[in-house]
Scaffold this motif. Structure first.
Motif, PDB file in Angstrom:
ATOM      1  N   VAL A  16       0.840  -1.207   0.000  1.00  0.00           N
ATOM      2  CA  VAL A  16       0.000   0.000   0.000  1.00  0.00           C
ATOM      3  C   VAL A  16       0.870   1.250   0.000  1.00  0.00           C
ATOM      4  O   VAL A  16       0.589   2.234  -0.708  1.00  0.00           O
ATOM      5  N   GLN A  17       1.948   1.217   0.779  1.00  0.00           N
ATOM      6  CA  GLN A  17       2.838   2.375   0.853  1.00  0.00           C
ATOM      7  C   GLN A  17       3.592   2.585  -0.463  1.00  0.00           C
ATOM      8  O   GLN A  17       3.796   3.728  -0.887  1.00  0.00           O
ATOM      9  N   ARG A  18       3.993   1.499  -1.120  1.00  0.00           N
ATOM     10  CA  ARG A  18       4.743   1.614  -2.376  1.00  0.00           C
ATOM     11  C   ARG A  18       3.868   2.061  -3.534  1.00  0.00           C
ATOM     12  O   ARG A  18       4.317   2.768  -4.422  1.00  0.00           O
ATOM     13  N   ASP A  19       2.601   1.627  -3.530  1.00  0.00           N
ATOM     14  CA  ASP A  19       1.741   1.901  -4.682  1.00  0.00           C
ATOM     15  C   ASP A  19       0.347   2.324  -4.199  1.00  0.00           C
ATOM     16  O   ASP A  19      -0.636   1.609  -4.352  1.00  0.00           O
ATOM     17  N   PRO A  20       0.232   3.513  -3.587  1.00  0.00           N
ATOM     18  CA  PRO A  20      -1.044   3.943  -3.002  1.00  0.00           C
ATOM     19  C   PRO A  20      -2.136   4.215  -4.029  1.00  0.00           C
ATOM     20  O   PRO A  20      -3.318   4.287  -3.665  1.00  0.00           O
ATOM     21  N   LEU A  21      -1.777   4.380  -5.302  1.00  0.00           N
ATOM     22  CA  LEU A  21      -2.797   4.634  -6.317  1.00  0.00           C
ATOM     23  C   LEU A  21      -3.598   3.377  -6.649  1.00  0.00           C
ATOM     24  O   LEU A  21      -4.754   3.465  -7.063  1.00  0.00           O
ATOM     25  N   ASN A  22      -2.980   2.214  -6.485  1.00  0.00           N
ATOM     26  CA  ASN A  22      -3.647   0.965  -6.848  1.00  0.00           C
ATOM     27  C   ASN A  22      -4.038   0.099  -5.656  1.00  0.00           C
ATOM     28  O   ASN A  22      -4.829  -0.837  -5.800  1.00  0.00           O
ATOM     29  N   TYR A  23      -3.484   0.423  -4.484  1.00  0.00           N
ATOM     30  CA  TYR A  23      -3.772  -0.403  -3.321  1.00  0.00           C
ATOM     31  C   TYR A  23      -4.133   0.489  -2.136  1.00  0.00           C
ATOM     32  O   TYR A  23      -3.570   1.567  -1.964  1.00  0.00           O
ATOM     33  N   THR A  24      -5.066   0.020  -1.312  1.00  0.00           N
ATOM     34  CA  THR A  24      -5.539   0.788  -0.163  1.00  0.00           C
ATOM     35  C   THR A  24      -5.393  -0.041   1.104  1.00  0.00           C
ATOM     36  O   THR A  24      -5.082  -1.231   1.064  1.00  0.00           O
ATOM     37  N   ARG A  25      -5.661   0.601   2.233  1.00  0.00           N
ATOM     38  CA  ARG A  25      -5.586  -0.089   3.527  1.00  0.00           C
ATOM     39  C   ARG A  25      -6.647  -1.173   3.659  1.00  0.00           C
ATOM     40  O   ARG A  25      -6.559  -2.016   4.560  1.00  0.00           O
TER      41      ARG A  25
ATOM     42  N   TYR B  93      16.431 -14.461   4.443  1.00  0.00           N
ATOM     43  CA  TYR B  93      17.562 -13.584   4.151  1.00  0.00           C
ATOM     44  C   TYR B  93      17.939 -13.706   2.680  1.00  0.00           C
ATOM     45  O   TYR B  93      17.920 -14.806   2.107  1.00  0.00           O
ATOM     46  N   VAL B  94      18.263 -12.566   2.054  1.00  0.00           N
ATOM     47  CA  VAL B  94      18.837 -12.536   0.718  1.00  0.00           C
ATOM     48  C   VAL B  94      20.149 -11.763   0.807  1.00  0.00           C
ATOM     49  O   VAL B  94      20.151 -10.562   1.106  1.00  0.00           O
ATOM     50  N   ASP B  95      21.244 -12.496   0.577  1.00  0.00           N
ATOM     51  CA  ASP B  95      22.568 -11.859   0.646  1.00  0.00           C
ATOM     52  C   ASP B  95      22.749 -11.131   1.979  1.00  0.00           C
ATOM     53  O   ASP B  95      23.197  -9.983   2.041  1.00  0.00           O
ATOM     54  N   ASP B  96      22.340 -11.811   3.069  1.00  0.00           N
ATOM     55  CA  ASP B  96      22.462 -11.327   4.454  1.00  0.00           C
ATOM     56  C   ASP B  96      21.539 -10.152   4.792  1.00  0.00           C
ATOM     57  O   ASP B  96      21.683  -9.527   5.850  1.00  0.00           O
ATOM     58  N   LYS B  97      20.584  -9.854   3.926  1.00  0.00           N
ATOM     59  CA  LYS B  97      19.602  -8.824   4.228  1.00  0.00           C
ATOM     60  C   LYS B  97      18.268  -9.489   4.558  1.00  0.00           C
ATOM     61  O   LYS B  97      17.771 -10.308   3.794  1.00  0.00           O
ATOM     62  N   ARG B  98      17.694  -9.115   5.706  1.00  0.00           N
ATOM     63  CA  ARG B  98      16.444  -9.722   6.149  1.00  0.00           C
ATOM     64  C   ARG B  98      15.278  -9.203   5.309  1.00  0.00           C
ATOM     65  O   ARG B  98      15.114  -8.001   5.101  1.00  0.00           O
ATOM     66  N   VAL B  99      14.448 -10.132   4.808  1.00  0.00           N
ATOM     67  CA  VAL B  99      13.242  -9.790   4.060  1.00  0.00           C
ATOM     68  C   VAL B  99      12.039 -10.286   4.866  1.00  0.00           C
ATOM     69  O   VAL B  99      11.987 -11.461   5.235  1.00  0.00           O
ATOM     70  N   ASN B 100      11.103  -9.387   5.126  1.00  0.00           N
ATOM     71  CA  ASN B 100       9.906  -9.751   5.888  1.00  0.00           C
ATOM     72  C   ASN B 100       8.671  -9.389   5.076  1.00  0.00           C
ATOM     73  O   ASN B 100       8.454  -8.218   4.745  1.00  0.00           O
ATOM     74  N   LYS B 101       7.877 -10.379   4.744  1.00  0.00           N
ATOM     75  CA  LYS B 101       6.613 -10.139   4.063  1.00  0.00           C
ATOM     76  C   LYS B 101       5.516 -10.205   5.114  1.00  0.00           C
ATOM     77  O   LYS B 101       5.120 -11.273   5.559  1.00  0.00           O
ATOM     78  N   LYS B 102       5.057  -9.025   5.511  1.00  0.00           N
ATOM     79  CA  LYS B 102       4.146  -8.910   6.650  1.00  0.00           C
ATOM     80  C   LYS B 102       2.730  -8.596   6.190  1.00  0.00           C
ATOM     81  O   LYS B 102       2.524  -7.953   5.160  1.00  0.00           O
ATOM     82  N   ARG B 103       1.797  -9.025   6.968  1.00  0.00           N
ATOM     83  CA  ARG B 103       0.385  -8.704   6.743  1.00  0.00           C
ATOM     84  C   ARG B 103      -0.194  -8.149   8.042  1.00  0.00           C
ATOM     85  O   ARG B 103       0.132  -8.623   9.134  1.00  0.00           O
ATOM     86  N   TYR B 104      -1.074  -7.166   7.863  1.00  0.00           N
ATOM     87  CA  TYR B 104      -1.721  -6.560   9.026  1.00  0.00           C
ATOM     88  C   TYR B 104      -3.237  -6.542   8.829  1.00  0.00           C
ATOM     89  O   TYR B 104      -3.738  -6.715   7.710  1.00  0.00           O
ATOM     90  N   PHE B 105      -3.944  -6.307   9.924  1.00  0.00           N
ATOM     91  CA  PHE B 105      -5.402  -6.246   9.896  1.00  0.00           C
ATOM     92  C   PHE B 105      -5.857  -4.841  10.305  1.00  0.00           C
ATOM     93  O   PHE B 105      -6.089  -4.571  11.482  1.00  0.00           O
ATOM     94  N   PRO B 106      -5.953  -3.931   9.311  1.00  0.00           N
ATOM     95  CA  PRO B 106      -6.409  -2.568   9.600  1.00  0.00           C
ATOM     96  C   PRO B 106      -7.861  -2.567  10.061  1.00  0.00           C
ATOM     97  O   PRO B 106      -8.684  -3.374   9.603  1.00  0.00           O
TER      98      PRO B 106
END
Length: 745
Positions: A255-264, A718-731
Motif C-alpha cells: 500500500v505504501q509503495r503503490d497507493p494509487l492501486n492499493y488501499t488499507r 535472508y537474501v545476501d544477508d539482508k532480512r526480508v519480511n513479508k508482513k500482513r496486518y489487519f487494519p
C-alpha cells in the motif's frame, strides 16, 4: 427491600440501587438458575482476579458487534476483527493469551472447539442478545469444564426465566451497510410451571476490508419447567454464517509503495487472472458454517444446603470454505494432468472446498453444599468429539476427467475429555476464607487418515494417523481476608496443564514434537469498595514450562500457529477503579502494566538465499530474553459516563502499546501502539402500548485513527544477508457509526 450493586465493565458501580420487589416463587426460580453457573464462577471471597458483566451492560453495548467487543471493556483484553468492523470473524486476547488458550463455557457447557481449542463467535451471531451475564476470570481461575484456562476463562449465562410475558424488537443500522435485526418473545409463566422464550436474529454487513461481507443468522429457544425444588430447562441455539474470506490481512508495505492501486482495505483473497488476462476476484471465496447446540439442564434442591446441577449437551457443526487457487500442481490434488501436444501440464487453476463435519456431545454435573462457613462443589464433565475433515475439487481450468464428488483427502478425529474437580471455600476464622480446588483431567486424542498436504516422497497425501493421551492434575489454593465491608485482600497459587491442539501436530516441522505445556500462576490482590469509590489492584506472575507461544505465522485459513518454548513468563499489575463524582458523572477505568518474556530464545530455521535466489543454508540466531508475540506491555481503558434522567453518554478510550508479531522483539515486525476513542449515546422513553423504547448511537473510532490490531509474517528470509519480511496486518475501520432502536412490549 434490599440493596444491590450493578457491575459495569468489570467494576462494581458506586451507587446502591433499591431492587424491585421479587415474588418468592420468582426469586426461587432465579436462585435455581444461578446454581447452573455457580459451579464454575468466582465470588467475592474467591481469591482470583475476575470481572462480571451483567445483562444491562451487555444490552447497552450490544449494537450487533461480536462478543469480544463487549469483553473489551474489562482489564487486560485486546480485540481484533478480520473485516475491521467487529462483525464476522473476531477474536480477543487476555494478558496476551489468545482465545485458543482461553476457556469459554455457555451455562457451564464447553464451547471451545475440542480440536483447535478456538472459540468462533462468528458461528453465534448476535448471541449477546440472549445473554444474562458474563464473567471473565483472569489467570488460571477456578476449575471449569472443557479447554484449559491458560490466560483466562469466559463464562456466559443465557437468559434467565422471565415469569412475565414480553416481546422485543430491535434493529441496528450503520456504516458499511450494516443491518442487524432481532426479535425476542417470552410466554411468561404458563400453568405456574412452564416458560418459553425465543429469539431470531439476522446480521448483514459489507465490512471495511474489500468484499469482507457477512450474511449471518442465529436463533435461541428455551423451554423451562420449574417447581418448588426443581428446575428443568431445555435450550437450543445456533447460527448459520456465510462470510467472504478476509483472513489474509493487508500488505501495508505494498500500500505504501503503490497507493494509487492499493488501499488499507485491499483484500487479495480470491484474486485470479481470467482468460482475457484481466484481474478478477472470485465471488464465492467464502466460509460457510452451521452450528447447532442443544442443552438439557436439571437443577434439583435436596435441602436448603444441598443442590445438584446436571446437564446433557450436543453440538452439531458442518460447513466448508471455498476458494479459488491459482497455479497449483495437478499432483498435489491427486489429479491426472492433461497432455497437450504430447507434453503433460504441470499446473492449473482450480476451485476447492475444505469440509468439516463435527459432533460434540457429553454431560456435566455439579453437587453444591453450602452451610454456615462451608461452600463446597464436587463436579465434573465427560465429552466425546468426532470430526471428519475432507476436501473436494469443484472446478479445474484445464481438467482431465476429474470427479468433483471424489475426496481429495479425508481424515477423522476423535477426542475424549473427562474431568472431575472438588473445590471448597471455607471461612476458617472470622472474615478469613481458605480456598482449595483440585482437578483431574484426562484427554485421549486420535487422528486417522490423510490431510491436505501432498507427500512428494510417497506420491500420496500425507498420512497424519496418530494418538495422544494426557493425564493432568491441576491443584489450586488461596486465601481471602475481608478486614471490613470495604476492604479485602486475597492471594492464590494455581497449576494448569494444556494439551497441544490439532494445528500443533499437523503444522509441526519435521523435527518438532509438540508436547503439553504447564503453567504456575500466582495472584495477589486488594479490593476496596464504597458508595463513591471502588478500587482493585492485582499483581500476577504466570510462569510457563513449554508454553505454546504464537510464532507470528498463520495457517492457510488464518489460524495463528504456535510452538513450544521451554522457559517463559508473564507478569503484570492490573488496576481497576471507579469514581462517582456526582449523580450525573462517573468514571471507570482499568490499566494493565506487564512484562511478557521468553528466556534464552533462539530464532530457528530462517532460510538464506543468494541474490540469484539459490538456497544457501538455514540459519538460527540466539537472541536471549525477548518479548512474547502479541503481548503488549500496556493496556488501558477509560470510560467516562454522563447520565441525566433517561439519557446516557459514554466515552470509551482504549490504549494498547506496541505488540511484536514474532518473538524476536524487532520493531520492524510489530503492531504500532494505538489510542482509539468510541462514543455511545442512549436514550430510553416510552410510547403507548410499549414498556420502553431505547434509541442508541455508537460512533466508533471517533477521531478516525489509522490503526491495526493484528498481524503476522507471511514469509521471512535472508537474501545476501539482508532480512526480508513479508508482513500482513489487519487494519480497522476509520470513523463509523451504528444506530439502534429497541422496542419492548
Amino acid at each position: 427491600m434490599k440493596k444491590v450493586f450493578i457491575v459495569l465493565s468489570g467494576l462494581t458501580t458506586l451507587c446502591p440501587l433499591v431492587a424491585e420487589e421479587i415474588q418468592p416463587d420468582t426469586l426461587r426460580n432465579i436462585q435455581l438458575e444461578e446454581v447452573v453457573i455457580s459451579a464454575t464462577r468466582a465470588k467475592q471471597t474467591t481469591p482470583i482476579s475476575f470481572s462480571d458483566i451483567p445483562e444491562d451492560v451487555i444490552k447497552k453495548n450490544n449494537f450487533g458487534r461480536d462478543i469480544p467487543y463487549i469483553i473489551a471493556l474489562t482489564p487486560s483484553v485486546t480485540i481484533t476483527s478480520d473485516a475491521g468492523t467487529g462483525i464476522g470473524y473476531t477474536a480477543f486476547r487476555v494478558r496476551g493469551t489468545d482465545v485458543n488458550r482461553i476457556n469459554v463455557t455457555i451455562n457451564g457447557i464447553p464451547y471451545n472447539d475440542p480440536e483447535s481449542h478456538g472459540a468462533f463467535f462468528v458461528d453465534l451471531p448476535d448471541f449477546a442478545s440472549s445473554l444474562s451475564s458474563m464473567q471473565i476470570q483472569r489467570g488460571v481461575g477456578t476449575s471449569t469444564n472443557g479447554a484449559a484456562a491458560f490466560g483466562a476463562s469466559v463464562n456466559m449465562q443465557t437468559d434467565n426465566i422471565d415469569t412475565e410475558p414480553y416481546a422485543e424488537i430491535g434493529s441496528s443500522v450503520g456504516s458499511f451497510n450494516t443491518v442487524k435485526t432481532s426479535i425476542k418473545a417470552g410466554s411468561g409463566l404458563i400453568g405456574n410451571h412452564f416458560v418459553v422464550d425465543g429469539r431470531y436474529s439476522v446480521v448483514n454487513s459489507d465490512g471495511y476490508i474489500d468484499r469482507a461481507w457477512v450474511d449471518m443468522q442465529s436463533y435461541h429457544l428455551s423451554l423451562a419447567y420449574s417447581a418448588d425444588q426443581t428446575l428443568v430447562k431445555f435450550l437450543t441455539f445456533g447460527g448459520k454464517e456465510k462470510t467472504y474470506q478476509a483472513w489474509n490481512g493487508v500488505d501495508l508495505d505494498l500500500v505504501q509503495r503503490d497507493p494509487l492501486n492499493y488501499t488499507r482495505h485491499y483484500n487479495d483473497l480470491g484474486r485470479y487472472i481470467d482468460d482475457d488476462g484481466k484481474v478478477q476476484f472470485y465471488d464465492n471465496q467464502t466460509d460457510n458454517y452451521t452450528q447447532t447446540h442443544y442443552q438439557l439442564h436439571l437443577t434439583q434442591e435436596f435441602s436448603p444446603n444441598l443442590y445438584l446441577n446436571a446437564a446433557l449437551h450436543y453440538t452439531a457443526g458442518e460447513g466448508f470454505y471455498e476458494e479459488y487457487k491459482t497455479d497449483r500442481k495437478y499432483t498435489e490434488y491427486l489429479l491426472t494432468p492433461p497432455v497437450i501436444d504430447g507434453v503433460p501440464l504441470k499446473k492449473t487453476d482450480l476451485i476447492r472446498q475444505k469440509w468439516l463435519d463435527n459432533d460434540f456431545y457429553g454431560a456435566t454435573f455439579a453437587l453444591h453444599y453450602q452451610k454456615s462457613s462451608w461452600n463446597v462443589v464436587f463436579g465434573g464433565a465427560g465429552s466425546n468429539f468426532e470430526g471428519d475433515h475432507f476436501g473436494k475439487i469443484r472446478w479445474v481450468r484445464i481438467p482431465n476427467n476429474f470427479d468433483p464428488d471424489k475426496d481429495w483427502y479425508r481424515n477423522t478425529s476423535k477426542k475424549t475429555d473427562v474431568n472431575t474437580y472438588l473445590k471448597a471455600n471455607v471461612e476458617i476464622a472470622r472474615n478469613f476464607w481458605m480456598y482449595g480446588d483440585v482437578q483431574f483431567r484426562y484427554i485421549k486424542y486420535t487422528m486417522k487418515g490423510t490431510d491436505d498436504k501432498y507427500d512428494e516422497e510417497t506420491g500420496a497425501m500425507r498420512d497424519i494417523t496418530q494418538e495422544h493421551t494426557f493425564p493432568f492434575f491441576n491443584p489450586k489454593v488461596g486465601f481471602t481476608y475481608r478486614a471490613n465491608a470495604n476492604n479485602s485482600v486475597y492471594a492464590s497459587f494455581s497449576v494448569a496443564h494444556r494439551e497441544p491442539n490439532r494445528d500443533n501436530y499437523t503444522e509441526a516441522g519435521p523435527n518438532e514434537k509438540p508436547t503439553d505445556e504447564k503453567l504456575y500462576d500466582t495472584e495477589i490482590g486488594y479490593r476496596y469498595q464504597s458508595p463513591s469509590f471502588s478500587f482493585e489492584s492485582n499483581v500476577y506472575y504466570m510462569k510457563y514450562k513449554d508454553q505454546l507461544i504464537l510464532t507470528g505465522k498463520i495457517s492457510e485459513i488464518g489460524e495463528m500457529l504456535t510452538t513450544n518454548i521451554p522457559n517463559s513468563y508473564r507478569m503484570g499489575w492490573e488496576l481497576t477503579s471507579a469514581i462517582r463524582f456526582n449523580p450525573l458523572l462517573r468514571w471507570d477505568g482499568n490499566l494493565t502494566l506487564s512484562r511478557n518474556k521468553i528466556k534464552n530464545f533462539t530464532e530457528e530455521d530462517i532460510n538464506v538465499y543468494d541474490v540469484e535466489g539459490n538456497w544457501l543454508e538455514s540459519r538460527s540466531t540466539y537472541l536471549g530474553t525477548t518479548d512474547i508475540a502479541y503481548s503488549p506491555n500496556v493496556i488501558a481503558n477509560s470510560m467516562l459516563t454522563f447520565t441525566y434522567n433517561r439519557f446516557e453518554a459514554v466515552l470509551h478510550s482504549n490504549y494498547v502499546s506496541r505488540q511484536y508479531i514474532d518473538n524476536t522483539s524487532c520493531k520492524d515486525r510489530s503492531i504500532d501502539p494505538y489510542f482509539v476513542n468510541n462514543l455511545r449515546l442512549g436514550y430510553t422513553f416510552s410510547l403507548p402500548h410499549t414498556k420502553s423504547v431505547t434509541a442508541g448511537l455508537e460512533i466508533n473510532n471517533l477521531f478516525n485513527v489509522e490503526y491495526e490490531t493484528n498481524g503476522y509474517n507471511s514469509e521471512t528470509y535472508y537474501v545476501d544477508d539482508k532480512r526480508v519480511n513479508k508482513k500482513r496486518y489487519f487494519p480497522q475501520a476509520g470513523t463509523n457509526i451504528l444506530a439502534n432502536l429497541t422496542v419492548n412490549f
